[in-house]
Design an enzyme around this catalytic site. Structure first.
Site, PDB file in Angstrom:
ATOM      1  N   GLY A 145       0.814  -1.216   0.000  1.00 23.16           N
ATOM      2  CA  GLY A 145       0.000   0.000   0.000  1.00 23.16           C
ATOM      3  C   GLY A 145       0.841   1.256   0.000  1.00 23.16           C
ATOM      4  O   GLY A 145       0.506   2.247   0.656  1.00 23.16           O
ATOM      5  N   ALA A 146       1.930   1.244  -0.773  1.00 27.67           N
ATOM      6  CA  ALA A 146       2.917   2.329  -0.698  1.00 27.67           C
ATOM      7  C   ALA A 146       2.680   3.437  -1.705  1.00 27.67           C
ATOM      8  O   ALA A 146       3.527   4.315  -1.850  1.00 27.67           O
ATOM      9  CB  ALA A 146       4.321   1.756  -0.891  1.00 27.67           C
ATOM     10  N   THR A 180       0.328   5.683  -1.464  1.00 29.27           N
ATOM     11  CA  THR A 180      -0.304   6.841  -0.840  1.00 29.27           C
ATOM     12  C   THR A 180      -0.120   6.800   0.668  1.00 29.27           C
ATOM     13  O   THR A 180       0.231   5.774   1.243  1.00 29.27           O
ATOM     14  CB  THR A 180      -1.815   6.884  -1.183  1.00 29.27           C
ATOM     15  OG1 THR A 180      -2.381   8.119  -0.729  1.00 29.27           O
ATOM     16  CG2 THR A 180      -2.559   5.728  -0.527  1.00 29.27           C
ATOM     17  N   GLY A 181      -0.366   7.933   1.320  1.00 27.71           N
ATOM     18  CA  GLY A 181      -0.425   8.009   2.767  1.00 27.71           C
ATOM     19  C   GLY A 181       0.820   7.545   3.499  1.00 27.71           C
ATOM     20  O   GLY A 181       1.953   7.784   3.090  1.00 27.71           O
ATOM     21  N   ILE A 182       0.600   6.851   4.613  1.00 22.02           N
ATOM     22  CA  ILE A 182       1.691   6.385   5.466  1.00 22.02           C
ATOM     23  C   ILE A 182       2.632   5.467   4.704  1.00 22.02           C
ATOM     24  O   ILE A 182       3.858   5.548   4.846  1.00 22.02           O
ATOM     25  CB  ILE A 182       1.121   5.667   6.707  1.00 22.02           C
ATOM     26  CG1 ILE A 182       0.345   6.656   7.579  1.00 22.02           C
ATOM     27  CG2 ILE A 182       2.235   5.018   7.519  1.00 22.02           C
ATOM     28  CD1 ILE A 182      -0.453   5.993   8.694  1.00 22.02           C
ATOM     29  N   GLY A 183       2.071   4.582   3.884  1.00 25.87           N
ATOM     30  CA  GLY A 183       2.899   3.647   3.125  1.00 25.87           C
ATOM     31  C   GLY A 183       3.828   4.352   2.161  1.00 25.87           C
ATOM     32  O   GLY A 183       5.004   3.978   2.036  1.00 25.87           O
ATOM     33  N   TYR A 198     -13.153  -3.798  11.070  1.00 24.76           N
ATOM     34  CA  TYR A 198     -11.858  -3.117  10.993  1.00 24.76           C
ATOM     35  C   TYR A 198     -11.050  -3.343  12.278  1.00 24.76           C
ATOM     36  O   TYR A 198      -9.873  -3.730  12.223  1.00 24.76           O
ATOM     37  CB  TYR A 198     -12.033  -1.620  10.749  1.00 24.76           C
ATOM     38  CG  TYR A 198     -10.723  -0.861  10.717  1.00 24.76           C
ATOM     39  CD1 TYR A 198      -9.892  -0.928   9.607  1.00 24.76           C
ATOM     40  CD2 TYR A 198     -10.303  -0.097  11.805  1.00 24.76           C
ATOM     41  CE1 TYR A 198      -8.672  -0.256   9.567  1.00 24.76           C
ATOM     42  CE2 TYR A 198      -9.096   0.585  11.781  1.00 24.76           C
ATOM     43  CZ  TYR A 198      -8.287   0.504  10.664  1.00 24.76           C
ATOM     44  OH  TYR A 198      -7.091   1.171  10.655  1.00 24.76           O
ATOM     45  N   SER A 220      -3.548  -0.796  15.155  1.00 21.00           N
ATOM     46  CA  SER A 220      -4.333   0.416  15.389  1.00 21.00           C
ATOM     47  C   SER A 220      -4.800   0.438  16.828  1.00 21.00           C
ATOM     48  O   SER A 220      -4.986  -0.616  17.461  1.00 21.00           O
ATOM     49  CB  SER A 220      -5.547   0.443  14.450  1.00 21.00           C
ATOM     50  OG  SER A 220      -6.518   1.389  14.874  1.00 21.00           O
TER      51      SER A 220
END
Length: 361
Positions: free
Chosen positions: A24-25, A27-30, A206, A182
Site C-alpha cells: 500500500g505504498a 499513498t499516505g503512510i505507506g 476493521y 491500530s
C-alpha cells in the site's frame, strides 16, 4: 535528520542496500514509509494494487531523490550487489510491483515474482489497510469471498508474509516484519471466526482485523522462536497513531478538518513504521507507538479516555514500546487465529512446500 513538529523525519540506522517491501505504498503512510527508506538508500519495492498510482509514486520518490543528489553534487558508485537482480541501480532506489491483498491469486503471483528476482528480503512492512466505515461503497468481500476488511488487512498479509518467510530468513543479519496495527485493537473482537467468509454482519470488522494483525505479530514470533531460538526474523507491530491519512477519505468534511488539525501528517505517522523497521533497539514481538509515554496505562484505566487522549500525541510525541490490548495476548484465541490463517492459505492454493513451512512452526 529534518525536524517537523517534534517528529523527526529520517532513518537513524544504516539501511543501505537493505531490500524492503512496503504494501500500500502508493499513498499516505505507506508512501512516506517507502520514501524515507529509499532516501536512506534502502532498495524499496512499492507493492500496490494500482499500477498507475504505484508507478507515479515511484516517479515522485525518485524525482525527489534526484533533486537531493544534484544539490549535493554527488553521485553514488555502481551497485555490485548481486542479491538484487531487478531494475534497481545506484540511482534508482525503488520500483513498483503489483499486489492486490484482496486477491489470493495476486498475492501468490507477487511472491513468485519476488523470489525469482531477489535472493533475500530484509524488511517487510505490512502497511496496506482498508476501513469500511463511513461512506465506503466498495466490495464487501474479497475476490475469493472472504470478509473484505479481514481478508485484506489481515489474511492477505498473513499469506504474503508466509510466502516471503524463506526470503526473510535469508536476510542480511536480522530481518524485520512490521505489521501496522491500530488503537482500535483495544475495542476489537477476537472471535475471528465471525469475520472469515461473506460480508461482515457487524461494524467491528476493521478493529477485529487490526487486533488480528497485532495478535499474529506475537503468535508468529512465538512459533519462530519455539522452532529456532536463534532465528533471524523479528516480528513487531506499529501503531502510527492519529494520522490525517487516506483512511479518513470516506468520513464527512468536519471529521476530516479535525483530523487535519490534531492528527500527525502521513510523513510523521510513517516514522513509527520506519523506526520499527530499522532501529536495532526494537524488540521482537513488541508493539510500538508514536508517544513518549505508555498509552496502555490510560487504556487499561478507561478505554474511552485512552482513545480521546490519542489527540494529545503532539504533546507527548515520541517513539516507545507499549503494552498491547489484552485480547492480543490471549494464547488460545491466537492459536485459533493461526489455524484459521493456515486454512485460508490452504483453501487459496498455497503450495505444499509453503504449507509445510507453516505446519512446521
Amino acid at each position: 535528520m529534518a525536524t517537523r513538529r517534534r517528529i523527526k523525519i529520517g532513518v537513524a540506522e544504516d539501511v543501505t542496500d537493505k531490500i524492503a517491501v512496503v504494501t500500500g505504498a502508493n499513498t499516505g503512510i505507506g508512501f512516506h514509509t517507502a520514501k524515507i527508506l529509499a532516501k536512506a538508500n534502502a532498495k524499496v519495492i512499492l507493492a500496490c494494487r494500482s499500477k498507475e498510482r504505484g508507478e507515479k509514486a515511484v516517479e515522485e520518490i525518485e524525482k525527489e531523490r534526484g533533486r537531493r543528489r544534484r544539490r549535493r553534487e554527488e553521485e553514488e558508485e555502481g551497485d555490485d550487489d548481486d542479491d538484487a537482480s531487478s531494475s534497481f541501480t545506484s540511482r534508482n532506489r525503488c520500483e513498483f510491483m503489483a499486489l492486490d491483498l484482496s486477491n489470493a491469486e495476486s498475492i501468490d503471483a507477487f511472491a513468485k515474482e519476488f523470489k525469482k528476482r531477489f535472493k533475500r528480503l530484509d524488511i517487510l512492512v505490512n502497511n496496506a489497510g482498508l476501513n469500511m466505515s463511513a461512506g465506503y461503497e466498495g466490495p464487501k468481500v474479497t475476490k475469493q469471498g472472504y470478509e473484505m476488511c479481514m481478508g485484506t488487512n489481515y489474511f492477505g498479509h498473513f499469506m504474503l508474509t508466509s510466502l516471503l518467510l524463506p526470503a526473510l530468513q535469508k536476510g542480511k543479519g536480522t530481518s524485520r516484519v512490521v505489521a501496522l496495527s491500530s488503537v482500535t485493537s483495544w475495542f476489537g473482537s477476537n472471535k475471528y471466526h465471525y469475520f472469515v467468509k461473506g460480508p461482515s454482519k457487524t461494524k467491528g470488522n476493521y478493529s477485529a482485523s487490526k487486533l488480528a494483525c497485532l495478535a499474529m505479530t506475537r503468535e508468529l514470533q512465538r512459533r519462530l522462536d519455539r522452532q529456532d531460538p536463534d532465528n533471524n526474523v523479528e516480528c513487531v507491530a506499529a501503531d502510527p497513531g492519529f494520522v490525517a491519512s487516506d483512511i479518513w477519505r470516506n468520513y464527512n468534511v468536519v471529521l476530516r478538518k479535525i483530523a487535519g488539525v490534531l492528527a500527525l501528517t502521513p510523513e510523521e505517522g510513517a516514522m513509527t513504521s520506519v523506526h520499527a523497521a530499522s532501529l536495532k533497539s526494537v524488540k521482537k514481538g513488541q508493539l510500538y507507538m508514536p508517544f513518549s509515554i505508555r498509552m496502555s496505562k490510560i487504556f487499561k484505566f478507561n478505554k474511552g479516555l485512552g482513545y480521546k487522549c490519542m489527540a494529545l500525541q503532539r504533546v507527548f510525541a515520541g517513539f516507545c514500546a507499549d503494552d498491547c490490548a489484552p485480547k492480543a495476548k490471549d494464547l488460545k484465541s491466537n492459536e485459533k487465529l493461526w489455524d484459521l490463517s493456515v486454512e485460508f492459505c490452504k483453501e487459496n492454493g498455497m503450495s505444499a512446500s509453503s504449507l509445510g513451512v507453516l505446519n512446521a512452526l
